[in-house]
Design a protein around this motif. Structure first.
Motif, PDB file in Angstrom:
ATOM      1  N   GLU A 151     -41.585  16.131  79.518  1.00  0.00           N
ATOM      2  CA  GLU A 151     -40.660  15.386  79.994  1.00  0.00           C
ATOM      3  C   GLU A 151     -40.068  15.411  81.030  1.00  0.00           C
ATOM      4  N   LYS A 152     -40.755  14.379  82.609  1.00  0.00           N
ATOM      5  CA  LYS A 152     -39.719  14.985  84.016  1.00  0.00           C
ATOM      6  C   LYS A 152     -37.962  15.327  83.522  1.00  0.00           C
ATOM      7  N   VAL A 153     -37.412  16.196  83.741  1.00  0.00           N
ATOM      8  CA  VAL A 153     -36.326  16.528  83.830  1.00  0.00           C
ATOM      9  C   VAL A 153     -35.301  16.825  85.414  1.00  0.00           C
ATOM     10  N   LYS A 154     -36.197  17.024  85.859  1.00  0.00           N
ATOM     11  CA  LYS A 154     -35.563  16.487  87.673  1.00  0.00           C
ATOM     12  C   LYS A 154     -36.997  17.215  88.585  1.00  0.00           C
ATOM     13  N   TYR A 155     -36.132  17.316  89.658  1.00  0.00           N
ATOM     14  CA  TYR A 155     -38.380  17.420  90.837  1.00  0.00           C
ATOM     15  C   TYR A 155     -39.013  18.381  90.190  1.00  0.00           C
ATOM     16  N   SER A 156     -38.404  19.894  89.770  1.00  0.00           N
ATOM     17  CA  SER A 156     -39.321  20.485  89.852  1.00  0.00           C
ATOM     18  C   SER A 156     -39.449  21.114  88.736  1.00  0.00           C
ATOM     19  N   SER A 157     -38.197  20.653  87.361  1.00  0.00           N
ATOM     20  CA  SER A 157     -38.366  20.968  85.947  1.00  0.00           C
ATOM     21  C   SER A 157     -38.718  19.968  85.281  1.00  0.00           C
ATOM     22  N   TRP A 158     -40.065  20.841  84.322  1.00  0.00           N
ATOM     23  CA  TRP A 158     -39.999  19.550  83.173  1.00  0.00           C
ATOM     24  C   TRP A 158     -39.729  19.936  81.605  1.00  0.00           C
ATOM     25  N   SER A 159     -39.614  19.652  80.522  1.00  0.00           N
ATOM     26  CA  SER A 159     -39.343  20.112  79.611  1.00  0.00           C
ATOM     27  C   SER A 159     -40.470  19.678  78.601  1.00  0.00           C
ATOM     28  N   ILE A 160     -40.721  20.664  77.919  1.00  0.00           N
ATOM     29  CA  ILE A 160     -41.905  20.419  76.606  1.00  0.00           C
ATOM     30  C   ILE A 160     -40.713  19.791  75.571  1.00  0.00           C
ATOM     31  N   VAL A 161     -41.529  19.156  74.686  1.00  0.00           N
ATOM     32  CA  VAL A 161     -40.894  18.324  74.281  1.00  0.00           C
ATOM     33  C   VAL A 161     -41.673  19.090  72.762  1.00  0.00           C
ATOM     34  N   PRO A 162     -40.697  19.507  72.277  1.00  0.00           N
ATOM     35  CA  PRO A 162     -40.719  20.235  70.786  1.00  0.00           C
ATOM     36  C   PRO A 162     -41.770  19.479  69.926  1.00  0.00           C
ATOM     37  N   LEU A 163     -42.460  19.955  69.346  1.00  0.00           N
ATOM     38  CA  LEU A 163     -43.974  19.537  68.219  1.00  0.00           C
ATOM     39  C   LEU A 163     -43.059  20.140  66.868  1.00  0.00           C
ATOM     40  N   ASP A 164     -42.534  19.012  66.132  1.00  0.00           N
ATOM     41  CA  ASP A 164     -42.220  19.791  65.050  1.00  0.00           C
ATOM     42  C   ASP A 164     -42.663  18.558  63.849  1.00  0.00           C
ATOM     43  N   SER A 165     -42.348  19.049  62.170  1.00  0.00           N
ATOM     44  CA  SER A 165     -43.030  18.375  61.335  1.00  0.00           C
ATOM     45  C   SER A 165     -42.683  16.837  61.150  1.00  0.00           C
ATOM     46  N   GLU A 166     -41.201  16.590  62.351  1.00  0.00           N
ATOM     47  CA  GLU A 166     -41.011  15.230  61.720  1.00  0.00           C
ATOM     48  C   GLU A 166     -41.952  14.885  62.980  1.00  0.00           C
ATOM     49  N   ARG A 167     -41.866  14.834  63.976  1.00  0.00           N
ATOM     50  CA  ARG A 167     -42.516  14.405  65.268  1.00  0.00           C
ATOM     51  C   ARG A 167     -43.976  14.285  64.463  1.00  0.00           C
ATOM     52  N   LEU A 168     -44.554  15.374  64.042  1.00  0.00           N
ATOM     53  CA  LEU A 168     -46.324  15.051  63.356  1.00  0.00           C
ATOM     54  C   LEU A 168     -45.880  13.706  62.632  1.00  0.00           C
ATOM     55  N   ARG A 169     -45.160  14.021  61.319  1.00  0.00           N
ATOM     56  CA  ARG A 169     -45.052  12.964  60.540  1.00  0.00           C
ATOM     57  C   ARG A 169     -44.880  11.441  61.943  1.00  0.00           C
ATOM     58  N   ASN A 170     -44.289  11.118  62.571  1.00  0.00           N
ATOM     59  CA  ASN A 170     -44.071  10.020  63.433  1.00  0.00           C
ATOM     60  C   ASN A 170     -45.229   9.679  63.944  1.00  0.00           C
ATOM     61  N   LEU A 171     -46.103  11.301  64.215  1.00  0.00           N
ATOM     62  CA  LEU A 171     -47.041  10.246  65.261  1.00  0.00           C
ATOM     63  C   LEU A 171     -48.395  10.187  64.050  1.00  0.00           C
ATOM     64  N   TYR A 172     -48.363  10.589  62.956  1.00  0.00           N
ATOM     65  CA  TYR A 172     -49.519  10.273  62.229  1.00  0.00           C
ATOM     66  C   TYR A 172     -49.088   8.559  61.649  1.00  0.00           C
ATOM     67  N   GLU A 173     -47.788   8.416  61.432  1.00  0.00           N
ATOM     68  CA  GLU A 173     -47.489   7.815  61.189  1.00  0.00           C
ATOM     69  C   GLU A 173     -47.871   5.980  61.957  1.00  0.00           C
ATOM     70  N   ALA A 174     -47.893   5.861  63.394  1.00  0.00           N
ATOM     71  CA  ALA A 174     -48.297   6.015  64.565  1.00  0.00           C
ATOM     72  C   ALA A 174     -49.837   5.440  64.463  1.00  0.00           C
ATOM     73  N   ARG A 175     -50.181   6.339  63.859  1.00  0.00           N
ATOM     74  CA  ARG A 175     -52.056   6.318  64.227  1.00  0.00           C
ATOM     75  C   ARG A 175     -52.755   5.559  62.763  1.00  0.00           C
ATOM     76  N   ARG A 176     -51.220   5.634  61.624  1.00  0.00           N
ATOM     77  CA  ARG A 176     -52.167   4.772  60.744  1.00  0.00           C
ATOM     78  C   ARG A 176     -52.360   3.029  60.869  1.00  0.00           C
ATOM     79  N   GLN A 177     -51.037   2.648  61.341  1.00  0.00           N
ATOM     80  CA  GLN A 177     -50.985   1.780  61.652  1.00  0.00           C
ATOM     81  C   GLN A 177     -51.756   0.877  62.595  1.00  0.00           C
ATOM     82  N   LEU A 178     -52.126   1.632  63.789  1.00  0.00           N
ATOM     83  CA  LEU A 178     -52.734   1.578  64.825  1.00  0.00           C
ATOM     84  C   LEU A 178     -54.187   1.842  64.970  1.00  0.00           C
TER      85      LEU A 178
END
Length: 321
Positions: A151-178
């Motif tokens: 994710e973009k934070v400011k001019y030259s800084s970005w933030s890495i989006v953590p990939l934890d177990s909850e996010r993985l479940r949400n991503l798979y739920e989206a895949r199963r729906q679509l």
């Protein structure tokens, strides 16, 4: 590559000037050319200096260089790739070698870091590490942003989006729906020849397994979850699914490198069943087979994610903190 980037660019600009595609009076700016060819300013600066020494372009009272001599008025406009495609010079320059050379390395480091937690990424430090300009690193970061890795934070800084177990479940739920919906539609849209090509690749790889490279596995995953899903014909849904790509990147950057390949094939049997249903024009059954495959896949990927988070070794790059 027979010539350096600066040498290739010099020849491209010289031919375009000689053939009149870059007209007399046209002002050439270092930054503009750098953006067009996706290279840092250093080779552009050196190519322009050489053209100036050989009297193809000249310094004048304004910024940049001017094609021709002082007998014409300066023409100021932004050049585009089309100014070079007319003479096919744009395609001749191997301008993406540097980009390609570091893109996979950056993706690998960022994806594995996302499993460990949240990090801040400094784009200037990233460019410095690989001795390139932000013209090279910025499109890589924009790609990673488009698939939800940073994710973009400011001019030259970005933030890495953590990939934890909850996010993985949400991503798979989206895949199963679509994804099953898109596969059902793709069954109607794809030719028999296209489906057979994917089946043949799977069967040949299955015969060699486990003596296969990680890149081959990634390509086979893309055949189903990217190329075939795209044939579902709904671009809006396909673009939504891009945000679930981190799921595929986990296996791409862990299997066969950080984690040994499993004894049994990781997904060949499931993919073959889906493609066989599609070949038989059984769209609903192909959709159901994909849904079942995603359910099995989630359990495996969650296990890999947990194991790497707890036990995986990772050298944090200097551009992350």
């Amino acid at each position: 590559m027979s010539q350096s980037l600066k040498g290739q660019l010099y020849e491209a600009l010289k031919r375009s000037i000689a053939n009149g595609y870059l007209e007399p009076g046209l002002v050439l700016l270092e930054g503009n050319i750098s953006e067009i060819f996706g290279m840092s300013r250093s080779p552009v600066r050196q190519a322009l200096q050489r053209l100036h020494e050989n009297k193809f372009i000249f310094r004048f009272y304004g910024r940049g260089y001017m094609v021709g001599d002082f007998s014409v008025e300066p023409i100021r406009r932004n050049l585009t790739a089309n100014d070079f495609r007319a003479l096919d010079e744009y395609s001749k320059i191997e301008r993406t070698d540097t980009w390609r050379g570091i893109a996979d390395i950056i993706e690998h480091d960022v994806v594995l870091s996302s499993i460990k937690g949240r990090f801040e990424l400094n784009e200037l430090q990233l460019a410095k590490k690989y001795n390139v300009s932000r013209t090279i690193t910025h499109p890589i970061l924009l790609y990673l942003q488009s698939i939800g890795v940073v994710e973009k934070v400011k001019y030259s800084s970005w933030s890495i989006v953590p990939l934890d177990s909850e996010r993985l479940r949400n991503l798979y739920e989206a895949r199963r729906q679509l994804e099953p919906f898109m596969i059902s539609r793709a069954t109607l849209n794809m030719s028999e020849q296209e489906i057979k090509k994917f089946i043949e690749k799977l069967e040949k790889t299955a015969e060699k397994y486990p003596n296969v490279e990680g890149g081959t596995l990634d390509e086979l995953e893309s055949d189903l979850h990217n190329k075939t899903v795209r044939m579902g014909g709904n671009l809006e849904i396909f673009n939504m699914l891009k945000r679930t790509y981190p799921v595929l990147l986990i296996s791409k950057h862990i299997l066969g490198s950080t984690v040994a390949l499993p004894d049994q094939d990781p997904f060949f049997h499931d993919h073959l069943e889906i493609f066989t249903r599609m070949l038989n024009k059984e769209g609903e059954l192909a959709s159901q087979a994909l849904a079942a495959h995603l359910a099995r896949s989630e359990a495996k990927v969650q296990e890999r994610l947990s194991d790497f988070r707890d036990n995986g070794a990772l050298n944090i790059p200097d551009y992350l903190r």
